[in-house]
Design a protein around this motif. Structure first.
Motif, mmCIF file in Angstrom:
data_model
loop_
_atom_site.group_PDB
_atom_site.id
_atom_site.type_symbol
_atom_site.label_atom_id
_atom_site.label_comp_id
_atom_site.label_asym_id
_atom_site.label_seq_id
_atom_site.Cartn_x
_atom_site.Cartn_y
_atom_site.Cartn_z
ATOM 1 N N UNK A 199 32.224 34.214 42.759
ATOM 2 C CA UNK A 199 32.119 35.557 42.664
ATOM 3 C C UNK A 199 32.078 35.918 43.581
ATOM 4 N N UNK A 200 30.423 35.736 44.366
ATOM 5 C CA UNK A 200 30.475 36.412 45.157
ATOM 6 C C UNK A 200 30.926 35.993 46.529
ATOM 7 N N UNK A 201 31.644 34.850 46.934
ATOM 8 C CA UNK A 201 32.308 34.704 47.157
ATOM 9 C C UNK A 201 33.253 35.570 48.271
ATOM 10 N N UNK A 202 34.670 35.017 46.475
ATOM 11 C CA UNK A 202 35.578 36.294 46.279
ATOM 12 C C UNK A 202 34.961 37.672 47.380
ATOM 13 N N UNK A 203 33.902 38.114 46.563
ATOM 14 C CA UNK A 203 33.783 39.417 47.048
ATOM 15 C C UNK A 203 33.992 39.490 48.396
ATOM 16 N N UNK A 204 33.111 38.920 48.661
ATOM 17 C CA UNK A 204 32.803 39.146 49.851
ATOM 18 C C UNK A 204 34.258 38.652 50.882
ATOM 19 N N UNK A 205 34.473 37.901 50.744
ATOM 20 C CA UNK A 205 36.395 37.806 51.446
ATOM 21 C C UNK A 205 37.147 38.782 51.278
ATOM 22 N N UNK A 206 37.068 39.643 50.429
ATOM 23 C CA UNK A 206 38.253 40.528 49.700
ATOM 24 C C UNK A 206 37.182 41.887 50.020
ATOM 25 N N UNK A 207 35.723 41.903 50.387
ATOM 26 C CA UNK A 207 35.519 43.118 50.922
ATOM 27 C C UNK A 207 35.442 43.742 50.053
ATOM 28 N N UNK A 208 35.382 43.198 48.425
ATOM 29 C CA UNK A 208 35.220 44.395 47.536
ATOM 30 C C UNK A 208 33.864 45.232 47.332
ATOM 31 N N UNK A 209 33.646 45.541 45.999
ATOM 32 C CA UNK A 209 32.564 46.722 45.279
ATOM 33 C C UNK A 209 31.723 45.703 44.591
ATOM 34 N N UNK A 210 32.219 44.119 44.549
ATOM 35 C CA UNK A 210 31.286 43.169 43.087
ATOM 36 C C UNK A 210 31.939 42.818 43.204
ATOM 37 N N UNK A 211 30.940 41.988 41.657
ATOM 38 C CA UNK A 211 32.270 40.434 41.106
ATOM 39 C C UNK A 211 33.425 40.308 41.457
ATOM 40 N N UNK A 212 33.968 39.235 41.411
ATOM 41 C CA UNK A 212 35.040 39.506 42.104
ATOM 42 C C UNK A 212 35.531 38.243 41.506
ATOM 43 N N UNK A 213 36.995 38.028 41.159
ATOM 44 C CA UNK A 213 38.015 36.446 40.479
ATOM 45 C C UNK A 213 39.517 37.313 41.006
ATOM 46 N N UNK A 214 39.534 35.938 41.976
ATOM 47 C CA UNK A 214 41.110 35.811 42.369
ATOM 48 C C UNK A 214 42.729 35.132 41.420
ATOM 49 N N UNK A 215 43.406 35.592 41.717
ATOM 50 C CA UNK A 215 44.620 34.591 41.509
ATOM 51 C C UNK A 215 45.822 34.289 42.219
ATOM 52 N N UNK A 216 46.156 33.676 42.107
ATOM 53 C CA UNK A 216 47.657 33.557 43.095
ATOM 54 C C UNK A 216 49.129 33.801 42.175
ATOM 55 N N UNK A 217 50.088 34.255 42.878
ATOM 56 C CA UNK A 217 51.058 34.397 42.605
ATOM 57 C C UNK A 217 51.794 33.124 42.087
ATOM 58 N N UNK A 218 52.996 33.784 41.641
ATOM 59 C CA UNK A 218 53.811 32.296 41.040
ATOM 60 C C UNK A 218 54.689 32.461 42.083
ATOM 61 N N UNK A 219 54.947 31.933 43.849
ATOM 62 C CA UNK A 219 55.547 32.535 44.933
ATOM 63 C C UNK A 219 56.991 32.131 43.875
ATOM 64 N N UNK A 220 57.447 30.851 43.844
ATOM 65 C CA UNK A 220 58.865 30.001 43.761
ATOM 66 C C UNK A 220 59.386 30.807 42.048
#
Length: 226
Positions: A199-220
């Motif tokens: 949660x902390x890693x994703x917060x840092x890389x996204x520059x967000x304001x708090x604990x952060x989760x991420x998802x990936x689009x189904x690009x195909x």
């Protein structure tokens, strides 16, 4: 977040659906959406010294943990009844999911990314993608995203970030801690260190304001931006 009324998170084993989709489920549930955790298989007790009685008791307890975890997220739960040693063919698996998505009028599906170390995760990914592709080809607007777990990181690209409030983090962890495996009672993976750190890693890389989760689009599958 867009208007979504029916959400399912599909995991290969117990705990996977909650790890993959828990943050989105609890957010959409608060908006009034009907949310479901779908478990393809139950998983198993990994202790090689466990007796058959202990293994059976663990599987029975997992069903209780499924329900408790889902309830903490504002969701319900389903076990598809499969076991790892007797999985259906891809077409049969995808047929069942497609029928379920239609009957339930599912708007959003969350599942495993294919870059996984675990065959059941790959099986689940392939069946979900096949079912969603079929529906999209028939004109459905059903959406698909891939959640993040430590077992599915090969080629996983964070694309959509969501900030969690302190209350949402607590709610998610309360659901996860329902599971014996998350508390360290089944294997030695440090779940309770890894996911808060992530949660902390994703917060840092996204520059967000708090604990952060991420998802990936189904690009195909997606042919246009949301």
């Amino acid at each position: 977040m867009s208007e979504i009324k029916r959400v399912v998170s599909i995991g290969a084993h117990s705990l996977d659906a909650e790890l993959l989709g828990g943050p989105l489920l609890l957010k959409y549930a608060k908006q009034g959406a009907h949310c479901t955790c779908i478990h393809v298989t139950q998983g198993r007790l990994e202790d090689p010294n466990a007796t058959q009685e202990e293994k059976d008791a663990y599987l029975k307890e997992l069903l209780v943990q499924n329900r408790k975890a889902a309830a903490e997220l504002g969701a319900d739960t389903i076990w598809l009844g499969y076991v790892s040693s007797n999985m259906p063919s891809l077409n049969d698996f995808a047929d069942r999911l497609e029928q379920y998505f239609v009957e339930e009028k599912v708007d959003l599906v969350i599942t495993h990314w294919r870059g996984s170390m675990h065959p059941r995760h790959i099986n689940t990914h392939d069946a979900v993608v096949t079912a969603v592709k079929r529906l999209r080809q028939k004109g459905s607007r059903i959406r698909l995203v891939y959640g993040e777990t430590f077992e599915d990181l090969v080629g996983f690209i964070p694309q959509a970030y969501f900030v969690l409030t302190e209350e949402e983090v607590a709610q998610w962890y309360k659901a996860l801690n329902t599971y014996t495996v998350f508390r360290g009672g089944v294997n030695d993976f440090p779940y309770q260190k890894y996911y808060p750190t992530n949660l902390q890693i994703r917060q840092i890389e996204s520059g967000s304001s708090g604990a952060t989760v991420c998802y990936m689009y189904a690009s195909l599958i997606e042919n246009e931006l949301w």
